[in-house]
Design a protein around this motif. Structure first.
Motif, PDB file in Angstrom:
ATOM      1  N   LEU A 244       0.828  -1.204   0.000  1.00 50.37           N
ATOM      2  CA  LEU A 244       0.000   0.000   0.000  1.00 50.37           C
ATOM      3  C   LEU A 244       0.861   1.252   0.000  1.00 50.37           C
ATOM      4  O   LEU A 244       0.636   2.186  -0.784  1.00 50.37           O
ATOM      5  CB  LEU A 244      -0.928  -0.015   1.223  1.00 50.37           C
ATOM      6  N   LEU A 245       1.866   1.297   0.875  1.00 50.94           N
ATOM      7  CA  LEU A 245       2.728   2.471   0.957  1.00 50.94           C
ATOM      8  C   LEU A 245       3.447   2.728  -0.361  1.00 50.94           C
ATOM      9  O   LEU A 245       3.454   3.849  -0.878  1.00 50.94           O
ATOM     10  CB  LEU A 245       3.749   2.302   2.082  1.00 50.94           C
ATOM     11  N   MET A 246       4.057   1.674  -0.923  1.00 49.54           N
ATOM     12  CA  MET A 246       4.827   1.868  -2.146  1.00 49.54           C
ATOM     13  C   MET A 246       3.932   2.172  -3.340  1.00 49.54           C
ATOM     14  O   MET A 246       4.339   2.894  -4.256  1.00 49.54           O
ATOM     15  CB  MET A 246       5.723   0.655  -2.404  1.00 49.54           C
ATOM     16  N   ALA A 247       2.708   1.660  -3.344  1.00 52.93           N
ATOM     17  CA  ALA A 247       1.775   2.025  -4.416  1.00 52.93           C
ATOM     18  C   ALA A 247       1.529   3.530  -4.389  1.00 52.93           C
ATOM     19  O   ALA A 247       1.470   4.183  -5.437  1.00 52.93           O
ATOM     20  CB  ALA A 247       0.467   1.259  -4.272  1.00 52.93           C
ATOM     21  N   ALA A 248       1.398   4.081  -3.181  1.00 56.24           N
ATOM     22  CA  ALA A 248       1.215   5.527  -3.057  1.00 56.24           C
ATOM     23  C   ALA A 248       2.463   6.272  -3.534  1.00 56.24           C
ATOM     24  O   ALA A 248       2.368   7.282  -4.248  1.00 56.24           O
ATOM     25  CB  ALA A 248       0.889   5.892  -1.610  1.00 56.24           C
ATOM     26  N   VAL A 249       3.630   5.766  -3.157  1.00 57.17           N
ATOM     27  CA  VAL A 249       4.886   6.398  -3.588  1.00 57.17           C
ATOM     28  C   VAL A 249       5.016   6.359  -5.107  1.00 57.17           C
ATOM     29  O   VAL A 249       5.318   7.372  -5.749  1.00 57.17           O
ATOM     30  CB  VAL A 249       6.100   5.706  -2.923  1.00 57.17           C
ATOM     31  N   TRP A 250       4.794   5.182  -5.713  1.00 54.96           N
ATOM     32  CA  TRP A 250       4.909   5.053  -7.173  1.00 54.96           C
ATOM     33  C   TRP A 250       3.875   5.924  -7.878  1.00 54.96           C
ATOM     34  O   TRP A 250       4.135   6.440  -8.965  1.00 54.96           O
ATOM     35  CB  TRP A 250       4.781   3.597  -7.613  1.00 54.96           C
ATOM     36  N   SER A 251       2.714   6.112  -7.266  1.00 45.73           N
ATOM     37  CA  SER A 251       1.693   6.978  -7.850  1.00 45.73           C
ATOM     38  C   SER A 251       2.200   8.416  -7.964  1.00 45.73           C
ATOM     39  O   SER A 251       2.025   9.070  -8.990  1.00 45.73           O
ATOM     40  CB  SER A 251       0.419   6.956  -7.004  1.00 45.73           C
TER      41      SER A 251
ATOM     42  N   PRO B 228       6.775  -2.293   3.069  1.00 43.09           N
ATOM     43  CA  PRO B 228       7.873  -3.257   3.155  1.00 43.09           C
ATOM     44  C   PRO B 228       8.191  -3.594   4.612  1.00 43.09           C
ATOM     45  O   PRO B 228       8.387  -2.701   5.430  1.00 43.09           O
ATOM     46  CB  PRO B 228       9.036  -2.532   2.476  1.00 43.09           C
ATOM     47  N   GLY B 229       8.169  -4.871   4.940  1.00 43.48           N
ATOM     48  CA  GLY B 229       8.408  -5.319   6.304  1.00 43.48           C
ATOM     49  C   GLY B 229       7.151  -5.508   7.126  1.00 43.48           C
ATOM     50  O   GLY B 229       7.213  -5.973   8.269  1.00 43.48           O
ATOM     51  N   SER B 230       5.995  -5.185   6.569  1.00 41.45           N
ATOM     52  CA  SER B 230       4.735  -5.313   7.299  1.00 41.45           C
ATOM     53  C   SER B 230       4.364  -6.780   7.513  1.00 41.45           C
ATOM     54  O   SER B 230       4.617  -7.631   6.664  1.00 41.45           O
ATOM     55  CB  SER B 230       3.618  -4.627   6.509  1.00 41.45           C
ATOM     56  N   ASP B 231       3.749  -7.064   8.669  1.00 45.11           N
ATOM     57  CA  ASP B 231       3.207  -8.401   8.949  1.00 45.11           C
ATOM     58  C   ASP B 231       1.716  -8.467   8.649  1.00 45.11           C
ATOM     59  O   ASP B 231       1.095  -9.507   8.843  1.00 45.11           O
ATOM     60  CB  ASP B 231       3.440  -8.769  10.420  1.00 45.11           C
ATOM     61  N   THR B 232       1.140  -7.364   8.212  1.00 44.45           N
ATOM     62  CA  THR B 232      -0.282  -7.316   7.872  1.00 44.45           C
ATOM     63  C   THR B 232      -0.429  -7.400   6.361  1.00 44.45           C
ATOM     64  O   THR B 232       0.202  -6.634   5.622  1.00 44.45           O
ATOM     65  CB  THR B 232      -0.921  -6.007   8.375  1.00 44.45           C
ATOM     66  N   TYR B 233      -1.247  -8.346   5.911  1.00 44.97           N
ATOM     67  CA  TYR B 233      -1.474  -8.555   4.479  1.00 44.97           C
ATOM     68  C   TYR B 233      -2.960  -8.418   4.182  1.00 44.97           C
ATOM     69  O   TYR B 233      -3.803  -8.901   4.944  1.00 44.97           O
ATOM     70  CB  TYR B 233      -0.981  -9.940   4.061  1.00 44.97           C
ATOM     71  N   LEU B 234      -3.263  -7.775   3.063  1.00 48.42           N
ATOM     72  CA  LEU B 234      -4.643  -7.489   2.699  1.00 48.42           C
ATOM     73  C   LEU B 234      -5.019  -8.159   1.379  1.00 48.42           C
ATOM     74  O   LEU B 234      -4.167  -8.437   0.548  1.00 48.42           O
ATOM     75  CB  LEU B 234      -4.848  -5.980   2.584  1.00 48.42           C
ATOM     76  N   GLY B 235      -6.296  -8.366   1.182  1.00 46.21           N
ATOM     77  CA  GLY B 235      -6.819  -8.902  -0.070  1.00 46.21           C
ATOM     78  C   GLY B 235      -8.175  -9.537   0.176  1.00 46.21           C
ATOM     79  O   GLY B 235      -8.348 -10.268   1.148  1.00 46.21           O
ATOM     80  N   LEU B 236      -9.131  -9.241  -0.700  1.00 46.95           N
ATOM     81  CA  LEU B 236     -10.494  -9.752  -0.518  1.00 46.95           C
ATOM     82  C   LEU B 236     -10.731 -11.089  -1.218  1.00 46.95           C
ATOM     83  O   LEU B 236     -11.739 -11.746  -0.949  1.00 46.95           O
ATOM     84  CB  LEU B 236     -11.508  -8.713  -1.012  1.00 46.95           C
ATOM     85  N   GLY B 237      -9.851 -11.483  -2.147  1.00 44.83           N
ATOM     86  CA  GLY B 237      -9.921 -12.826  -2.711  1.00 44.83           C
ATOM     87  C   GLY B 237     -10.911 -13.044  -3.846  1.00 44.83           C
ATOM     88  O   GLY B 237     -11.377 -14.168  -4.033  1.00 44.83           O
ATOM     89  N   LEU B 238     -11.217 -12.020  -4.631  1.00 46.30           N
ATOM     90  CA  LEU B 238     -12.108 -12.224  -5.775  1.00 46.30           C
ATOM     91  C   LEU B 238     -11.582 -13.307  -6.709  1.00 46.30           C
ATOM     92  O   LEU B 238     -12.363 -14.046  -7.310  1.00 46.30           O
ATOM     93  CB  LEU B 238     -12.287 -10.907  -6.544  1.00 46.30           C
ATOM     94  N   TRP B 239     -10.254 -13.435  -6.804  1.00 49.51           N
ATOM     95  CA  TRP B 239      -9.647 -14.436  -7.698  1.00 49.51           C
ATOM     96  C   TRP B 239      -9.960 -15.872  -7.284  1.00 49.51           C
ATOM     97  O   TRP B 239      -9.650 -16.801  -8.024  1.00 49.51           O
ATOM     98  CB  TRP B 239      -8.143 -14.251  -7.757  1.00 49.51           C
TER      99      TRP B 239
END
Length: 197
Positions: free
Chosen positions: A50-57, A100-111
């Motif tokens: 999430l953080l790096m997506a914001a940075v790359w944006s 980077p380094g986070s222990d929290t992972y996100l995703g709703l699993g539509l796939w």
């Protein structure tokens, strides 16, 4: 320009194979990981957190602004980059770290559902195609042929990905993902032969 509009939402996936090739991020081939992909996307914090997506944006928007000097365009391009993370959050299982380094992972699993994924992604794709086709017109015959062949090939690849076997190696994943750059170049070519309606 269509080239920027294609590159922006794909940017995290354009960056990802480079980081794989450099060994900064890793992926495992794991058939059945989800119904839609045989990849275990367990390690991609620099391209898809999430953080790096914001940075790359912000970085990508700044590049656009430096080239085109339009704040509105830069905001659209930055939002396009970040939209990749938002849509991945919906589709991925919980494998997307906060930073980077986070222990929290996100995703709703539509796939985890092929029909639901095809419905959601297909609707978004069709709406995007319709919006661009309505907002532009071909200046030359090439402008029409280049656009519709671009759309057709994307559809064929999408369907092929659903029914194809798992990739034979991580190297094959890297090279096929690097092939996304061809679509960016193709989109810029389409732009040269179309104009705003």
């Amino acid at each position: 320009p269509l080239g920027w509009l294609v590159a922006a939402p794909m940017f995290l996936d354009l960056l990802w194979p480079l980081l794989l090739a450099l060994g900064i991020e890793t992926v495992r081939i794991d058939p059945g990981n989800t119904a839609m992909t045989p990849l275990d996307l367990h390690d991609y914090p620099w391209s898809h957190s999430l953080l790096m997506a914001a940075v790359w944006s912000v970085v990508f928007a700044a590049l656009f602004y430096a080239r085109h000097r339009t704040t509105r365009g830069a905001a659209v391009i930055g939002a396009g980059v970040f939209s990749h993370w938002v849509l991945d959050f919906v589709t991925h299982r919980p494998d997307m770290p906060l930073y980077p380094g986070s222990d929290t992972y996100l995703g709703l699993g539509l796939w985890n559902s092929v029909p639901a994924t095809v419905l959601v992604e297909g609707t978004l794709f069709a709406a995007s195609v319709a919006l661009y086709a309505k907002s532009t017109r071909a200046r030359t015959r090439t402008g029409s042929m280049a656009w519709w062949s671009f759309v057709g090939l994307l559809v064929l690849i999408y369907v092929g990905n659903i029914f194809s076997p798992p990739p034979p190696s991580v190297g094959a994943v890297v090279w096929s993902a690097e092939g996304l750059w061809l679509f960016v170049a193709w989109a810029f070519w389409v732009d040269r032969h179309r104009t705003v309606s």
